[in-house]
Design an enzyme around this catalytic site. Structure first.
Site, PDB file in Angstrom:
ATOM      1  N   GLN A  56      12.972  92.482  70.246  1.00 22.30           N
ATOM      2  CA  GLN A  56      11.605  92.593  69.736  1.00 22.30           C
ATOM      3  C   GLN A  56      10.617  91.738  70.520  1.00 22.30           C
ATOM      4  O   GLN A  56       9.418  91.969  70.447  1.00 22.30           O
ATOM      5  CB  GLN A  56      11.536  92.201  68.265  1.00 22.30           C
ATOM      6  CG  GLN A  56      12.180  93.202  67.339  1.00 22.30           C
ATOM      7  CD  GLN A  56      12.038  92.757  65.913  1.00 22.30           C
ATOM      8  OE1 GLN A  56      12.876  92.036  65.392  1.00 22.30           O
ATOM      9  NE2 GLN A  56      10.954  93.178  65.276  1.00 22.30           N
ATOM     10  N   HIS A  74      19.138  95.607  59.389  1.00 19.86           N
ATOM     11  CA  HIS A  74      17.855  95.919  60.017  1.00 19.86           C
ATOM     12  C   HIS A  74      17.785  95.308  61.422  1.00 19.86           C
ATOM     13  O   HIS A  74      17.416  95.992  62.388  1.00 19.86           O
ATOM     14  CB  HIS A  74      16.721  95.378  59.134  1.00 19.86           C
ATOM     15  CG  HIS A  74      15.362  95.552  59.713  1.00 19.86           C
ATOM     16  ND1 HIS A  74      14.476  96.490  59.240  1.00 19.86           N
ATOM     17  CD2 HIS A  74      14.719  94.897  60.710  1.00 19.86           C
ATOM     18  CE1 HIS A  74      13.350  96.409  59.934  1.00 19.86           C
ATOM     19  NE2 HIS A  74      13.477  95.440  60.825  1.00 19.86           N
ATOM     20  N   GLU A  75      18.145  94.032  61.527  1.00 23.98           N
ATOM     21  CA  GLU A  75      18.079  93.354  62.830  1.00 23.98           C
ATOM     22  C   GLU A  75      19.135  93.893  63.795  1.00 23.98           C
ATOM     23  O   GLU A  75      18.872  94.051  64.988  1.00 23.98           O
ATOM     24  CB  GLU A  75      18.210  91.840  62.661  1.00 23.98           C
ATOM     25  CG  GLU A  75      17.146  91.197  61.796  1.00 23.98           C
ATOM     26  CD  GLU A  75      15.716  91.545  62.170  1.00 23.98           C
ATOM     27  OE1 GLU A  75      15.439  91.866  63.347  1.00 23.98           O
ATOM     28  OE2 GLU A  75      14.858  91.504  61.272  1.00 23.98           O
ATOM     29  N   CYS A  92       8.701  95.707  59.216  1.00 25.34           N
ATOM     30  CA  CYS A  92       9.176  95.256  60.517  1.00 25.34           C
ATOM     31  C   CYS A  92       8.010  94.699  61.309  1.00 25.34           C
ATOM     32  O   CYS A  92       6.922  95.296  61.325  1.00 25.34           O
ATOM     33  CB  CYS A  92       9.804  96.431  61.270  1.00 25.34           C
ATOM     34  SG  CYS A  92      10.503  95.989  62.875  1.00 25.34           S
ATOM     35  N   LEU A  93       8.246  93.588  61.974  1.00 25.02           N
ATOM     36  CA  LEU A  93       7.212  92.992  62.806  1.00 25.02           C
ATOM     37  C   LEU A  93       6.809  93.917  63.945  1.00 25.02           C
ATOM     38  O   LEU A  93       5.694  93.827  64.447  1.00 25.02           O
ATOM     39  CB  LEU A  93       7.697  91.647  63.356  1.00 25.02           C
ATOM     40  CG  LEU A  93       8.050  90.590  62.306  1.00 25.02           C
ATOM     41  CD1 LEU A  93       8.637  89.355  62.974  1.00 25.02           C
ATOM     42  CD2 LEU A  93       6.842  90.250  61.449  1.00 25.02           C
ATOM     43  N   HIS A 114      18.048  96.805  65.744  1.00 25.18           N
ATOM     44  CA  HIS A 114      17.238  96.509  66.939  1.00 25.18           C
ATOM     45  C   HIS A 114      18.117  96.363  68.179  1.00 25.18           C
ATOM     46  O   HIS A 114      17.703  96.726  69.285  1.00 25.18           O
ATOM     47  CB  HIS A 114      16.421  95.235  66.748  1.00 25.18           C
ATOM     48  CG  HIS A 114      15.217  95.404  65.884  1.00 25.18           C
ATOM     49  ND1 HIS A 114      14.159  96.224  66.207  1.00 25.18           N
ATOM     50  CD2 HIS A 114      14.899  94.852  64.692  1.00 25.18           C
ATOM     51  CE1 HIS A 114      13.245  96.167  65.266  1.00 25.18           C
ATOM     52  NE2 HIS A 114      13.672  95.344  64.315  1.00 25.18           N
ATOM     53  N   GLY A 172      13.611  87.958  59.505  1.00 19.83           N
ATOM     54  CA  GLY A 172      14.562  88.144  60.585  1.00 19.83           C
ATOM     55  C   GLY A 172      13.816  88.627  61.809  1.00 19.83           C
ATOM     56  O   GLY A 172      12.659  89.051  61.717  1.00 19.83           O
TER      57      GLY A 172
END
Length: 180
Positions: free
Chosen positions: A52, A142-143, A100-101, A146, A47
């Site tokens: 981000q 999670h997304e 996480c990226l 953000h 995701g």
């Protein structure tokens, strides 16, 4: 042709901002969606959220599939969720390891709702409603964080944030049969 976008890293103040609603459906939005899907795929993400990559809009991609970072992930078609809303959630919660990226080389044990119901606009501007459970529900939550200016490290107990190397070792110990 889709482009790999640079992912903002922990410490960048833009990751702490609340994203704005998407109000215009145009080619730039479609390109952003395609670039986010491509970026998630090429970076072994399941995701990604527009903030981000430095775009403060309420757009996330949920794209579960097995990869190097999440070998047990279920496979689903990448889905763009525009202006998503969490409508309902289970009382049941479950802890699970997340990466996480934007927080490279770390994992955290985060408690999330086991089941959620979400509503969102798809890439064509049509309302959709979905119920997700377990891993895919975790990805969405999670997304969605953000969009609200949170990272998983904001939700995890600091003692439950470890390096990818520590995670790999502990995960291997759980899956390797022990001699008796």
């Amino acid at each position: 042709m889709s482009q790999l976008r640079s992912v903002l890293q922990v410490g960048d103040a833009r990751l702490k901002q609340v994203a704005r609603p998407v109000t215009v459906w145009n080619q730039a939005l479609q390109t952003l969606i395609d670039d986010l899907i491509f970026t998630a795929e090429k970076t072994n993400g399941v995701g990604i959220a527009a903030p981000q990559v430095g775009v403060p809009q309420r757009l996330v991609i949920v794209a579960s599939r097995p990869n190097l970072r999440y070998p047990q992930a279920p496979t689903m078609e990448p889905t763009a969720l525009i202006n998503p809303c969490l409508l309902a959630h289970s009382e049941a919660v479950v802890a699970g390891w997340e990466g996480c990226l934007s927080v490279p080389n770390h994992r955290g044990n985060v408690v999330r709702y086991r089941e959620i119901e979400v509503e969102y606009l798809d890439r064509h501007g049509d309302w959709q409603r979905r119920v997700w459970v377990d891993f895919v529900a975790r990805i969405f939550q999670h997304e969605y964080d953000h969009l609200e200016g949170y990272l998983f490290v904001d939700r995890a107990d600091p003692a439950d944030v470890i390096t990818e190397a520590e995670y790999s070792v502990s995960n291997a110990q759980l899956t390797v049969p022990r001699a008796s």
